[in-house]
Design an enzyme around this catalytic site. Sequence first.
Site, PDB file in Angstrom:
ATOM      1  N   CYS A   1       0.552  -1.215   0.296  1.00 37.44           N
ATOM      2  CA  CYS A   1      -0.016  -0.139   0.019  1.00 37.44           C
ATOM      3  C   CYS A   1       0.859   1.082  -0.140  1.00 37.44           C
ATOM      4  O   CYS A   1       1.935   1.650  -1.053  1.00 37.44           O
ATOM      5  CB  CYS A   1      -1.128   0.234   1.087  1.00 37.44           C
ATOM      6  SG  CYS A   1      -2.056   1.210  -0.141  1.00 37.44           S
TER       7      CYS A   1
ATOM      8  N   HIS B   1      -3.174  -5.215   1.449  1.00 42.67           N
ATOM      9  CA  HIS B   1      -2.886  -5.626   2.819  1.00 42.67           C
ATOM     10  C   HIS B   1      -2.808  -7.306   3.227  1.00 42.67           C
ATOM     11  O   HIS B   1      -3.470  -6.913   3.369  1.00 42.67           O
ATOM     12  CB  HIS B   1      -3.126  -4.297   3.592  1.00 42.67           C
ATOM     13  CG  HIS B   1      -2.968  -2.845   4.003  1.00 42.67           C
ATOM     14  ND1 HIS B   1      -2.360  -2.452   4.329  1.00 42.67           N
ATOM     15  CD2 HIS B   1      -3.909  -1.711   3.450  1.00 42.67           C
ATOM     16  CE1 HIS B   1      -2.536  -1.235   4.592  1.00 42.67           C
ATOM     17  NE2 HIS B   1      -3.751  -0.821   3.766  1.00 42.67           N
TER      18      HIS B   1
ATOM     19  N   GLU C   1      -0.915  -8.752   5.215  1.00 36.96           N
ATOM     20  CA  GLU C   1      -0.784  -8.209   6.124  1.00 36.96           C
ATOM     21  C   GLU C   1      -2.186  -8.172   7.334  1.00 36.96           C
ATOM     22  O   GLU C   1      -1.875  -8.473   8.665  1.00 36.96           O
ATOM     23  CB  GLU C   1       0.644  -7.138   6.813  1.00 36.96           C
ATOM     24  CG  GLU C   1      -0.211  -5.829   7.338  1.00 36.96           C
ATOM     25  CD  GLU C   1      -0.139  -5.426   5.594  1.00 36.96           C
ATOM     26  OE1 GLU C   1       0.069  -5.657   4.783  1.00 36.96           O
ATOM     27  OE2 GLU C   1      -0.840  -3.927   6.306  1.00 36.96           O
TER      28      GLU C   1
END
Length: 201
Positions: free
Chosen positions: A86, A177, A179
Amino acid sequence: MSVRIGVIAVQGNVSEHVEAIERAATAAGREVDVVEIREAGLVPDCDALALPGGESTTIASLLELEGIDEEIRAHAEADRPILATCAGLIVAASDARDDRVETLDLIDASVDRNAFGRQVDSFETSLDVDGLDDPFHAVFIRAPVVSEVGPDVDVLATWDGRPVAVRDGSVVATAFHPELTADDRIHRLALFDRLRTETEA
Ligand code: GLN
């Protein structure tokens, strides 16, 4: 042998990346030492790096202020793995089309910040990603889009016809994202698969 992976921690989604890297290490059968990086001097000892999302203007100026920017460039030039997500993608690009972001020029690509507009600030979708057998559940939050890529850049995934995951040499970057979900396959792909190749080579 344990690998050392640095998470650039000047601002943004740091703890989520630390946890995702630890999960990916377990899945890859690796021992890992994850280091949060807020100052110069630590990057040169890292085998791989994560450059998290957050606010690209802030991240870029703090990297420069701390002198971490040059160390990240040297890491990429040495062909060591980096995963940028990002805002990390924006900072890693060659051009963010925004004078407030001094990019690191790790990926030969132009990006547009907040490209999906206010109406679709954040959304989630299922993406086919090159190198992964099954679709990846991708979370986009005020995401950038890759608007132009150079000849040596591989587009790993697109959404609505636009690149949202790219690879340039040892650097993998996503507009979303990885994560933020329990699925660690992108961390494995970007940070561990290439390390394994290097070790075996
Ligand atoms: N919109 C942010 C920026 O331009 C990026 C958002 C994110 O990292 N979630 O820096």
